[in-house]
Design a protein around this motif. Sequence first.
Motif, PDB file in Angstrom:
ATOM      1  N   VAL A  17       0.834  -1.204   0.000  1.00 14.72           N
ATOM      2  CA  VAL A  17       0.000   0.000   0.000  1.00 14.72           C
ATOM      3  C   VAL A  17       0.869   1.254   0.000  1.00 14.72           C
ATOM      4  O   VAL A  17       0.539   2.271  -0.619  1.00 14.72           O
ATOM      5  N   ASN A  18       2.000   1.177   0.685  1.00 13.94           N
ATOM      6  CA  ASN A  18       2.943   2.296   0.669  1.00 13.94           C
ATOM      7  C   ASN A  18       3.407   2.580  -0.756  1.00 13.94           C
ATOM      8  O   ASN A  18       3.481   3.735  -1.186  1.00 13.94           O
ATOM      9  N   ASN A  19       3.712   1.528  -1.520  1.00 10.24           N
ATOM     10  CA  ASN A  19       4.121   1.720  -2.915  1.00 10.24           C
ATOM     11  C   ASN A  19       2.971   2.240  -3.775  1.00 10.24           C
ATOM     12  O   ASN A  19       3.187   2.982  -4.741  1.00 10.24           O
ATOM     13  N   LEU A  20       1.737   1.852  -3.416  1.00 10.21           N
ATOM     14  CA  LEU A  20       0.581   2.381  -4.144  1.00 10.21           C
ATOM     15  C   LEU A  20       0.473   3.890  -3.922  1.00 10.21           C
ATOM     16  O   LEU A  20       0.174   4.645  -4.862  1.00 10.21           O
ATOM     17  N   SER A  21       0.732   4.331  -2.695  1.00  9.76           N
ATOM     18  CA  SER A  21       0.719   5.772  -2.431  1.00  9.76           C
ATOM     19  C   SER A  21       1.855   6.468  -3.184  1.00  9.76           C
ATOM     20  O   SER A  21       1.702   7.607  -3.647  1.00  9.76           O
ATOM     21  N   ASP A  22       2.994   5.767  -3.317  1.00 10.74           N
ATOM     22  CA  ASP A  22       4.096   6.342  -4.080  1.00 10.74           C
ATOM     23  C   ASP A  22       3.729   6.498  -5.551  1.00 10.74           C
ATOM     24  O   ASP A  22       4.112   7.485  -6.197  1.00 10.74           O
ATOM     25  N   ALA A  23       2.991   5.519  -6.097  1.00  9.51           N
ATOM     26  CA  ALA A  23       2.546   5.618  -7.490  1.00  9.51           C
ATOM     27  C   ALA A  23       1.600   6.803  -7.665  1.00  9.51           C
ATOM     28  O   ALA A  23       1.692   7.555  -8.643  1.00  9.51           O
ATOM     29  N   ALA A  24       0.684   6.964  -6.696  1.00  8.80           N
ATOM     30  CA  ALA A  24      -0.214   8.117  -6.747  1.00  8.80           C
ATOM     31  C   ALA A  24       0.570   9.422  -6.628  1.00  8.80           C
ATOM     32  O   ALA A  24       0.271  10.414  -7.306  1.00  8.80           O
ATOM     33  N   GLY A  25       1.602   9.405  -5.780  1.00  9.92           N
ATOM     34  CA  GLY A  25       2.449  10.590  -5.642  1.00  9.92           C
ATOM     35  C   GLY A  25       3.180  10.923  -6.926  1.00  9.92           C
ATOM     36  O   GLY A  25       3.306  12.093  -7.304  1.00  9.92           O
ATOM     37  N   SER A  26       3.662   9.898  -7.634  1.00  9.71           N
ATOM     38  CA  SER A  26       4.336  10.131  -8.913  1.00  9.71           C
ATOM     39  C   SER A  26       3.362  10.689  -9.942  1.00  9.71           C
ATOM     40  O   SER A  26       3.727  11.538 -10.770  1.00  9.71           O
ATOM     41  N   LEU A  27       2.115  10.220  -9.897  1.00 11.80           N
ATOM     42  CA  LEU A  27       1.095  10.752 -10.804  1.00 11.80           C
ATOM     43  C   LEU A  27       0.841  12.226 -10.506  1.00 11.80           C
ATOM     44  O   LEU A  27       0.742  13.056 -11.425  1.00 11.80           O
ATOM     45  N   ILE A  28       0.747  12.565  -9.218  1.00 11.74           N
ATOM     46  CA  ILE A  28       0.558  13.962  -8.830  1.00 11.74           C
ATOM     47  C   ILE A  28       1.745  14.808  -9.274  1.00 11.74           C
ATOM     48  O   ILE A  28       1.594  15.932  -9.764  1.00 11.74           O
ATOM     49  N   THR A  29       2.952  14.264  -9.113  1.00  9.03           N
ATOM     50  CA  THR A  29       4.152  14.969  -9.558  1.00  9.03           C
ATOM     51  C   THR A  29       4.109  15.229 -11.054  1.00  9.03           C
ATOM     52  O   THR A  29       4.432  16.333 -11.530  1.00  9.03           O
ATOM     53  N   LEU A  30       3.717  14.211 -11.818  1.00  9.93           N
ATOM     54  CA  LEU A  30       3.625  14.348 -13.271  1.00  9.93           C
ATOM     55  C   LEU A  30       2.630  15.437 -13.654  1.00  9.93           C
ATOM     56  O   LEU A  30       2.920  16.305 -14.490  1.00  9.93           O
ATOM     57  N   VAL A  31       1.454  15.413 -13.025  1.00  2.48           N
ATOM     58  CA  VAL A  31       0.430  16.427 -13.316  1.00  2.48           C
ATOM     59  C   VAL A  31       0.915  17.808 -12.882  1.00  2.48           C
ATOM     60  O   VAL A  31       0.706  18.809 -13.579  1.00  2.48           O
TER      61      VAL A  31
END
Length: 417
Positions: free
Chosen positions: A86-100
């Motif tokens: 789940v921590n890595n899932l939050s990291d993926a969401a964080g990378s998406l936010i960074t990209l946007v």
Amino acid sequence: MFFCIKSFKGAWGDFFKSSPRFKCFMSSLFVRLFIKDPENVKDPKVRAAYGKLCGVLGIFCNLLLVCGKFLAGLFSGSIAVMADAVNNLSDAAGSLITLVGFRLSQKPADSNHPFGHARFEYIAGLAVAVLVMVIGIELGKSSIDKILHPGEVSFGLLTFAILAGSILLKLWMAFFNRNIGRKIGSGTLEATYADSRNDVLATSAVLAAALVHHFTGLYLDGWMGLAVAVFILVNGCLLVRDTLNPLLGTAPDPSFVRYVEEKIESYPGVLGTHDLVVHDYGPGRRFASAHVEMSRHEDVMEAHDIIDNIEWDFLSEDKLHLIIHYDPIDSGQAELDPARSRAIKAIESIDPRLRLHDFRLIAGRRHDNYIFDVVVPSGFGHGPDELKRQIEAKLQNGPRPVHAHITVDDSYSPIPK
């Protein structure tokens, strides 16, 4: 525990420093493939391309880790492994936010946002930090439930392989984001580096718990899941602090202030500079104003041309929108320089951080009038009236009495040493 974490960080830091071939290969492969003109990092388009590349790679790598760890967690029944997934899932969401965030930050200025949209990058970093904190709270709840109601845990070779592979991949991601973040000066990517580095610590802790359980039968799964949750929550709080600072408006870096002042004072005719104020509207969108002292005997058109050149050079070379206020000062007066030196020694004897500018001397029949401004650093202990009293007292040691007319200014930038 904190000693062990610090030692772990130091060991991996030594690994990075001692592996130049690894660093060169891993940091340059994707850059060569996807970044045009990679050394021109002051170009907003190049900078945005770096941010988008890191965002896409972060999404792909973290989703890969999520899939692997969820499988490992389901097969083993480990709450710690599931927490790490789940921590890595939050990291993926964080990378998406960074990209946007990097994409939105490139929107041009409009009538409602005349300074552009570059602060979207800071907002993206804050969103990532808040997301990390929420994930930490939810994982903490699940881990406490696992401690109170323990279940069977079975670690196999697949689980060990997935966790070990995750550590290696996160090491590469940490290094890649750190390298790019420092190259383009991105606080968001520096935060992503710190998050990846912390993931290495968290996954290593989960792997250690699995090994202890495998060889000793000691049950640490729920406790290790709680430790990972606390680690994530603390990291989230630190990220919130770091991402809020540029939004609130922090003081510019002292080395940057020193660079700006020294560059301005290197131009012919410039006698000094003061009252530097820097406004940060996002990476690549910094505005500044400063007062420049020049002799009042300087030709007005010549002084104007020098100031124009300074402003243009900063914009073209440093991407800094600089606005300069011209302060004409007396020069060539025989008594002026000794009087100014006397005033400087007086204020520096009170506190060496104090700065003097706009000094004028008006000689009277029985006393001299010293007219000048004093810049005080942030958090200075004395109030304006007390400071004026101390300065005037120190100025009475000369051959003539002095009446000091002093204006006390707050410093909006760190005073370079």
